[in-house]
Scaffold this motif. Structure first.
Motif, PDB file in Angstrom:
ATOM      1  N   ALA A  17       0.845  -1.197   0.000  1.00 46.52           N
ATOM      2  CA  ALA A  17       0.000   0.000   0.000  1.00 46.52           C
ATOM      3  C   ALA A  17       0.874   1.238   0.000  1.00 46.52           C
ATOM      4  O   ALA A  17       0.905   2.001   0.963  1.00 46.52           O
ATOM      5  N   VAL A  18       1.621   1.438  -1.033  1.00 53.17           N
ATOM      6  CA  VAL A  18       2.552   2.559  -1.116  1.00 53.17           C
ATOM      7  C   VAL A  18       1.831   3.894  -1.142  1.00 53.17           C
ATOM      8  O   VAL A  18       2.397   4.924  -0.776  1.00 53.17           O
ATOM      9  N   ALA A  19       0.594   3.896  -1.591  1.00 55.30           N
ATOM     10  CA  ALA A  19      -0.140   5.156  -1.671  1.00 55.30           C
ATOM     11  C   ALA A  19      -0.599   5.624  -0.287  1.00 55.30           C
ATOM     12  O   ALA A  19      -1.054   6.750  -0.113  1.00 55.30           O
ATOM     13  N   ASP A  20      -0.507   4.719   0.784  1.00 51.42           N
ATOM     14  CA  ASP A  20      -1.015   5.048   2.109  1.00 51.42           C
ATOM     15  C   ASP A  20       0.112   5.356   3.100  1.00 51.42           C
ATOM     16  O   ASP A  20      -0.011   5.133   4.317  1.00 51.42           O
ATOM     17  N   VAL A  21       1.234   5.838   2.622  1.00 50.23           N
ATOM     18  CA  VAL A  21       2.375   6.128   3.508  1.00 50.23           C
ATOM     19  C   VAL A  21       1.976   7.151   4.570  1.00 50.23           C
ATOM     20  O   VAL A  21       2.233   6.969   5.770  1.00 50.23           O
ATOM     21  N   ASP A  22       1.351   8.230   4.119  1.00 52.28           N
ATOM     22  CA  ASP A  22       0.958   9.278   5.064  1.00 52.28           C
ATOM     23  C   ASP A  22      -0.060   8.752   6.071  1.00 52.28           C
ATOM     24  O   ASP A  22       0.013   9.062   7.274  1.00 52.28           O
ATOM     25  N   ALA A  23      -0.981   7.962   5.614  1.00 51.76           N
ATOM     26  CA  ALA A  23      -1.998   7.419   6.516  1.00 51.76           C
ATOM     27  C   ALA A  23      -1.365   6.475   7.531  1.00 51.76           C
ATOM     28  O   ALA A  23      -1.708   6.487   8.735  1.00 51.76           O
ATOM     29  N   VAL A  24      -0.445   5.644   7.039  1.00 57.15           N
ATOM     30  CA  VAL A  24       0.235   4.707   7.940  1.00 57.15           C
ATOM     31  C   VAL A  24       1.069   5.478   8.971  1.00 57.15           C
ATOM     32  O   VAL A  24       1.092   5.159  10.166  1.00 57.15           O
ATOM     33  N   SER A  25       1.728   6.522   8.515  1.00 61.52           N
ATOM     34  CA  SER A  25       2.542   7.349   9.421  1.00 61.52           C
ATOM     35  C   SER A  25       1.660   8.005  10.488  1.00 61.52           C
ATOM     36  O   SER A  25       1.998   8.019  11.679  1.00 61.52           O
ATOM     37  N   ALA A  26       0.509   8.543  10.044  1.00 59.26           N
ATOM     38  CA  ALA A  26      -0.409   9.179  10.992  1.00 59.26           C
ATOM     39  C   ALA A  26      -0.943   8.171  11.992  1.00 59.26           C
ATOM     40  O   ALA A  26      -1.054   8.452  13.209  1.00 59.26           O
ATOM     41  N   ALA A  27      -1.250   6.978  11.517  1.00 59.88           N
ATOM     42  CA  ALA A  27      -1.762   5.932  12.406  1.00 59.88           C
ATOM     43  C   ALA A  27      -0.692   5.519  13.421  1.00 59.88           C
ATOM     44  O   ALA A  27      -0.980   5.266  14.604  1.00 59.88           O
ATOM     45  N   LEU A  28       0.551   5.454  12.951  1.00 59.21           N
ATOM     46  CA  LEU A  28       1.649   5.068  13.842  1.00 59.21           C
ATOM     47  C   LEU A  28       1.872   6.146  14.914  1.00 59.21           C
ATOM     48  O   LEU A  28       2.099   5.836  16.102  1.00 59.21           O
ATOM     49  N   LYS A  29       1.784   7.417  14.482  1.00 58.88           N
ATOM     50  CA  LYS A  29       1.914   8.510  15.453  1.00 58.88           C
ATOM     51  C   LYS A  29       0.814   8.436  16.503  1.00 58.88           C
ATOM     52  O   LYS A  29       1.064   8.630  17.712  1.00 58.88           O
ATOM     53  N   ALA A  30      -0.400   8.169  16.079  1.00 63.91           N
ATOM     54  CA  ALA A  30      -1.525   8.059  17.013  1.00 63.91           C
ATOM     55  C   ALA A  30      -1.305   6.918  17.987  1.00 63.91           C
ATOM     56  O   ALA A  30      -1.605   7.022  19.202  1.00 63.91           O
ATOM     57  N   ALA A  31      -0.758   5.813  17.492  1.00 64.48           N
ATOM     58  CA  ALA A  31      -0.485   4.654  18.359  1.00 64.48           C
ATOM     59  C   ALA A  31       0.581   4.998  19.391  1.00 64.48           C
ATOM     60  O   ALA A  31       0.510   4.565  20.567  1.00 64.48           O
ATOM     61  N   ILE A  32       1.570   5.786  18.952  1.00 61.79           N
ATOM     62  CA  ILE A  32       2.630   6.205  19.903  1.00 61.79           C
ATOM     63  C   ILE A  32       2.035   7.083  20.999  1.00 61.79           C
ATOM     64  O   ILE A  32       2.314   6.895  22.199  1.00 61.79           O
ATOM     65  N   ARG A  33       1.213   8.058  20.624  1.00 59.63           N
ATOM     66  CA  ARG A  33       0.603   8.946  21.614  1.00 59.63           C
ATOM     67  C   ARG A  33      -0.266   8.144  22.572  1.00 59.63           C
ATOM     68  O   ARG A  33      -0.292   8.385  23.784  1.00 59.63           O
ATOM     69  N   GLU A  34      -0.989   7.225  22.031  1.00 64.91           N
ATOM     70  CA  GLU A  34      -1.869   6.385  22.860  1.00 64.91           C
ATOM     71  C   GLU A  34      -1.047   5.583  23.880  1.00 64.91           C
ATOM     72  O   GLU A  34      -1.407   5.474  25.065  1.00 64.91           O
TER      73      GLU A  34
ATOM     74  N   ARG B 190      10.631   4.872  13.242  1.00 65.02           N
ATOM     75  CA  ARG B 190       9.933   4.500  11.981  1.00 65.02           C
ATOM     76  C   ARG B 190       9.141   5.672  11.426  1.00 65.02           C
ATOM     77  O   ARG B 190       9.050   5.856  10.208  1.00 65.02           O
ATOM     78  N   VAL B 191       8.597   6.497  12.351  1.00 69.31           N
ATOM     79  CA  VAL B 191       7.845   7.682  11.895  1.00 69.31           C
ATOM     80  C   VAL B 191       8.753   8.620  11.128  1.00 69.31           C
ATOM     81  O   VAL B 191       8.376   9.190  10.098  1.00 69.31           O
ATOM     82  N   LYS B 192       9.972   8.777  11.659  1.00 70.07           N
ATOM     83  CA  LYS B 192      10.924   9.632  10.953  1.00 70.07           C
ATOM     84  C   LYS B 192      11.261   9.059   9.566  1.00 70.07           C
ATOM     85  O   LYS B 192      11.355   9.786   8.574  1.00 70.07           O
ATOM     86  N   GLU B 193      11.426   7.714   9.519  1.00 73.25           N
ATOM     87  CA  GLU B 193      11.713   7.077   8.222  1.00 73.25           C
ATOM     88  C   GLU B 193      10.538   7.280   7.254  1.00 73.25           C
ATOM     89  O   GLU B 193      10.727   7.559   6.067  1.00 73.25           O
ATOM     90  N   LEU B 194       9.326   7.110   7.755  1.00 75.37           N
ATOM     91  CA  LEU B 194       8.134   7.286   6.906  1.00 75.37           C
ATOM     92  C   LEU B 194       8.024   8.715   6.403  1.00 75.37           C
ATOM     93  O   LEU B 194       7.539   8.971   5.293  1.00 75.37           O
ATOM     94  N   LYS B 195       8.453   9.643   7.236  1.00 74.81           N
ATOM     95  CA  LYS B 195       8.423  11.043   6.804  1.00 74.81           C
ATOM     96  C   LYS B 195       9.338  11.235   5.599  1.00 74.81           C
ATOM     97  O   LYS B 195       8.992  11.933   4.630  1.00 74.81           O
ATOM     98  N   LYS B 196      10.532  10.590   5.674  1.00 71.65           N
ATOM     99  CA  LYS B 196      11.443  10.665   4.528  1.00 71.65           C
ATOM    100  C   LYS B 196      10.832   9.991   3.292  1.00 71.65           C
ATOM    101  O   LYS B 196      10.925  10.496   2.173  1.00 71.65           O
ATOM    102  N   VAL B 197      10.199   8.828   3.513  1.00 67.60           N
ATOM    103  CA  VAL B 197       9.544   8.115   2.389  1.00 67.60           C
ATOM    104  C   VAL B 197       8.462   8.975   1.770  1.00 67.60           C
ATOM    105  O   VAL B 197       8.337   9.097   0.550  1.00 67.60           O
ATOM    106  N   SER B 198       7.642   9.605   2.626  1.00 66.67           N
ATOM    107  CA  SER B 198       6.553  10.448   2.131  1.00 66.67           C
ATOM    108  C   SER B 198       7.083  11.614   1.315  1.00 66.67           C
ATOM    109  O   SER B 198       6.559  11.958   0.245  1.00 66.67           O
ATOM    110  N   LYS B 199       8.170  12.217   1.859  1.00 66.27           N
ATOM    111  CA  LYS B 199       8.769  13.343   1.145  1.00 66.27           C
ATOM    112  C   LYS B 199       9.332  12.884  -0.207  1.00 66.27           C
ATOM    113  O   LYS B 199       9.158  13.562  -1.232  1.00 66.27           O
ATOM    114  N   ALA B 200       9.992  11.696  -0.198  1.00 66.09           N
ATOM    115  CA  ALA B 200      10.532  11.157  -1.455  1.00 66.09           C
ATOM    116  C   ALA B 200       9.410  10.841  -2.443  1.00 66.09           C
ATOM    117  O   ALA B 200       9.526  11.089  -3.653  1.00 66.09           O
ATOM    118  N   MET B 201       8.325  10.292  -1.936  1.00 63.30           N
ATOM    119  CA  MET B 201       7.181   9.978  -2.795  1.00 63.30           C
ATOM    120  C   MET B 201       6.580  11.244  -3.381  1.00 63.30           C
ATOM    121  O   MET B 201       6.154  11.279  -4.536  1.00 63.30           O
TER     122      MET B 201
END
Length: 751
Positions: free
Chosen positions: A110-127, A144-155
């Motif tokens: 699901a490469v198109a859902d990088v931002d969604a996955v990152s947001a979900a991971l952030k929410a899980a961390i806060r929880e 991993r959130v930081k890595e996803l941020k780089k992936v999102s930016k690259a995408m």
């Protein structure tokens, strides 16, 4: 709580004890029993009320105690449940965090859902943090959130590069994406786009290189444009090169036109090619060469136009000569003015032909009209001059006078030969006659005289236009060949054979296969003459065939055709205003050639009535008549001329006693003799120049009215037997023919 319950119990027991003491007091005797009972009663009621109040209070206290105990127990349970739920929630939060972390690692699906996955991971961390969880998974998730941020930016860069379709941008974005750990699947579209854009860029670079190189061929440019279009380069980008291609093609076309014009040396083509080259700003040696060729070809063109304007039969001789001189002056190839030279030769030849015709016409003015030889020589000379002039292309209007004079000469010759020309033909003795001991009583003393040896009356001499004993079929026809020309010229021509049965009439007229007689040879000569004059005339030839049997006209072309006799219309002989004899209701067929007319003749011959007699085993019992009409139209003047050939094979002329026929055949013989007698009466009336000629006495004479004394040239064959056994019939036939020789015809041309 236990202390309170103990105090309540003790208090209850004390009250019960006091109650029992009061009951004992009430049981002791009192002075006033009633008062005592009343008091006891009041006390009892009060105690009962007090006990009831006390019992109610106790119950309430107990209920309160039980309620508080239950509440405390419930609160305890709730606390325990909350603690358990908190533990479960913490475990679920941790599990969710771990799941989100695991999902963020596998983004290939699901490469198109990088931002969604990152947001979900952030929410899980806060929880997890809110739950007070302290675990290494939180640290991993934050990494991993930081890595996803780089992936999102690259995408995002990849998407921008794809949108911009820039090769360098795509290459850079792909490099960054790979460094950022973007899954391969996420880079597939970018790689496809990069491949497409690289092809486009390669096509652009190729086009640019071709244009800047300045030596590209049209085919190379076309191929490069085609590759660019196939690679998906926009039309807007390709349009520049399309315009360049059009320019190249235009210049190439200009060069091609110059080359073609120079090769063809066509003046108009050279002018157009030079103008076209100037319009497209073509600078080439070809332009100078084309201009030089044009300067050379313009005077040649004028000479060619002068030559082309000259038409056969229209140009004057001097004009032809001047055009040829100009052609030679400007250096035209001989082949280019060969046609005009030929026209000049033809023109000069026509002039010589016309001079020859003029000379021949002058000679005709002084020709001896009483000499057949002189007339024939003048006719042949004039005819040759006309033929040569016609072949040379002299207009028909220039030949009319000469052709009219030729026909007059031909007619004069025929008139000198005899008004009715009579040929005598003697057959050889038959084997039957020889076996019977017959001797020959005929003797030709020249080409025109015949002696008959008669023991009783001595020798008798007869003179005719020709005597054949028997002569060949060709020799016999040769002397009547000119009559065919007369018919084609528009005269009526009649050829008939007279004589006794077995004298050779049918053989003379029709012959045998391989030894054709006069009629088949006439047909061949007719089509030969019309073919020789087809350049001047269009001819239509129609033919009919009939027999005169017992004074009845029978159409041989409809006889035996399957049509009942009752349905056939009668044949009627009519004369038109021009004196021409026509037969109503007869079948008349158009014949295009010798074969068609010969087949018609053969069909008719099969229907002729014949029978055996003492004189002939297959005697003709009717008069056979073939009528051929020739209509000619002059191609140039439209003048029409109508000629006719009537060929008649008469039935046998012997006497009844001689033929020894009976019954129906005797009636046939009587009718035959009647018709021949009527023919003799007409001949006699014409000989004596009687005002009234008995043509109407018989259908035979009606049919031949324009053949004897009318508008016809007539040839009569008198066929005779040489045997002494047929002496009487031979003498009768010769005398009959001699009388016919004296008839004068007034031959007129039919129009």
């Amino acid at each position: 709580e236990r202390k309170e319950r103990k105090e309540r119990k003790e208090k209850k027991e004390k009250k019960e004890k006091e109650h029992r003491g009061q009951e004992v007091d009430e049981a002791a005797p009192d002075g006033d029993a009633a008062e005592k009972r009343e008091k006891a009663k009041d006390k009892k009621e009060k105690r009962a009320k007090t006990e009831a109040d006390s019992s109610s209070e106790e119950r309430r206290a107990e209920e309160k105690d039980r309620g508080e105990a239950d509440q405390q127990a419930e609160e305890e349970r709730q606390k325990q449940a909350e603690a358990a739920a908190l533990a479960v929630a913490r475990e679920q939060t941790l599990t969710n965090l771990r799941q989100r972390l695991a999902a963020s690692v596998d983004l290939a699906l699901a490469v198109a859902d990088v931002d969604a996955v990152s947001a979900a991971l952030k929410a899980a961390i806060r929880e997890a943090q809110d739950a007070g969880i302290e675990d290494k998974d939180i640290e991993n998730a934050e990494v991993r959130v930081k890595e996803l941020k780089k992936v999102s930016k690259a995408m995002e860069k990849i998407r921008e590069a794809i949108a911009e379709k820039d090769v360098r941008g795509l290459q850079k974005a792909l490099g960054k994406a790979e460094e950022a750990g973007v899954p391969t699947a996420a880079l597939e579209d970018a790689k496809i786009c990069l491949a497409e854009e690289e092809r486009k860029q390669e096509a652009r670079d190729n086009l640019r290189a071709l244009k800047e190189g300045g030596v590209a061929t049209i085919e190379q440019v076309k191929e490069a444009i085609a590759k660019a279009s196939a690679a998906g380069v926009k039309n807007k980008e390709v349009s520049e090169y399309n315009a360049w291609l059009i320019q190249l093609e235009t210049r190439d076309q200009a060069e091609s036109q110059l080359k073609d014009a120079i090769e063809s040396r066509d003046v108009e083509g050279l002018r157009k090619a030079i103008d076209f080259a100037a319009a497209v700003a073509l600078e080439s040696k070809l332009v100078k060469k084309a201009s030089k060729v044009l300067k050379e070809e313009e005077p040649k063109r004028r000479a060619r136009e002068s030559l082309a304007a000259l038409r056969e039969g229209e140009a004057a001789t001097e004009d032809l000569r001047a055009a040829i001189a100009l052609a030679k002056e400007v250096g035209l190839d001989v082949a280019e003015y060969a046609r005009v030279e030929e026209l000049l030769r033809c023109q000069e030849h026509r002039e010589r032909c016309m001079a020859a015709i003029g000379l021949a016409l002058q000679e005709c003015q002084v020709v001896d009209m009483s000499s057949i030889d002189a007339l024939r020589e003048a006719k042949e000379k004039l005819g040759s001059a006309i033929k040569e002039a016609n072949e040379a292309g002299v207009p028909e209007s220039c030949l009319l006078e000469a052709d009219t004079r030729r026909k007059k000469l031909h007619n004069a010759i025929e008139d000198l030969k005899g008004s009715i020309r009579v040929f005598c033909r003697i057959r050889p003795l038959s084997s039957k006659e020889k076996d019977q001991g017959d001797t020959q009583v005929t003797n030709a003393t020249g080409s025109m005289t015949l002696d008959i040896d008669n023991k009783d009356d001595g020798k008798s001499t007869f003179s005719f236009d020709a005597v054949f004993t028997p002569g060949t079929q060709e020799e016999v026809f040769e002397d009547c060949r000119d009559l065919v020309q007369s018919a084609v010229d528009g005269y009526n021509v009649t050829i008939f054979a007279y004589g006794q049965t077995g004298a050779g009439k049918t053989f003379t007229m029709y012959g045998a296969p391989g030894n054709e007689g006069t009629t088949p040879r006439t047909i061949q000569e007719l089509y030969r003459v019309t073919a020789s004059q087809s350049a001047r005339f269009d001819y239509t030839i129609n033919a009919s065939m009939l027999e005169l049997y017992r004074n009845d006209l029978v159409d041989l072309l409809s006889k035996g055709s399957g049509v009942s006799a009752g349905s056939k219309k009668p044949l009627n002989i009519k004369m038109d205003k021009q004196g021409r004899i026509n037969i109503e209701n007869i079948v008349e067929e158009k014949c295009e050639g010798v074969q068609e007319l010969s087949e018609l003749l053969e069909r008719g011959m099969k229907q002729r009535t014949v029978a055996a007699t003492q004189m002939n085993s297959e005697s003709s019992r009717s008069h056979l008549v073939v009528i051929i009409k020739i209509d000619g139209v002059n191609r140039e003047t439209g003048e029409t001329q109508k000629g006719k050939i009537l060929m008649c094979d008469l039935a046998g002329s012997e006497r009844l006693k001689k033929s020894q026929v009976t019954e129906d055949m005797q009636k046939e013989a009587i009718e035959i003799n009647k018709s021949l007698t009527a023919l003799g009466d007409v001949i006699e009336a014409l000989t004596k120049a009687q005002k009234s000629v008995p043509y109407r006495n018989h259908k035979l004479t009606q049919l031949m009215q324009d053949s004897l004394g009318g508008t016809s040239k007539t040839l009569m064959f008198v066929n005779c037997s040489p045997a002494n056994s047929n002496l009487d019939e031979t003498l009768m036939s010769l005398k009959y023919a001699t009388r016919a020789k004296k008839i004068t015809n007034t031959a007129q041309k039919g129009t």
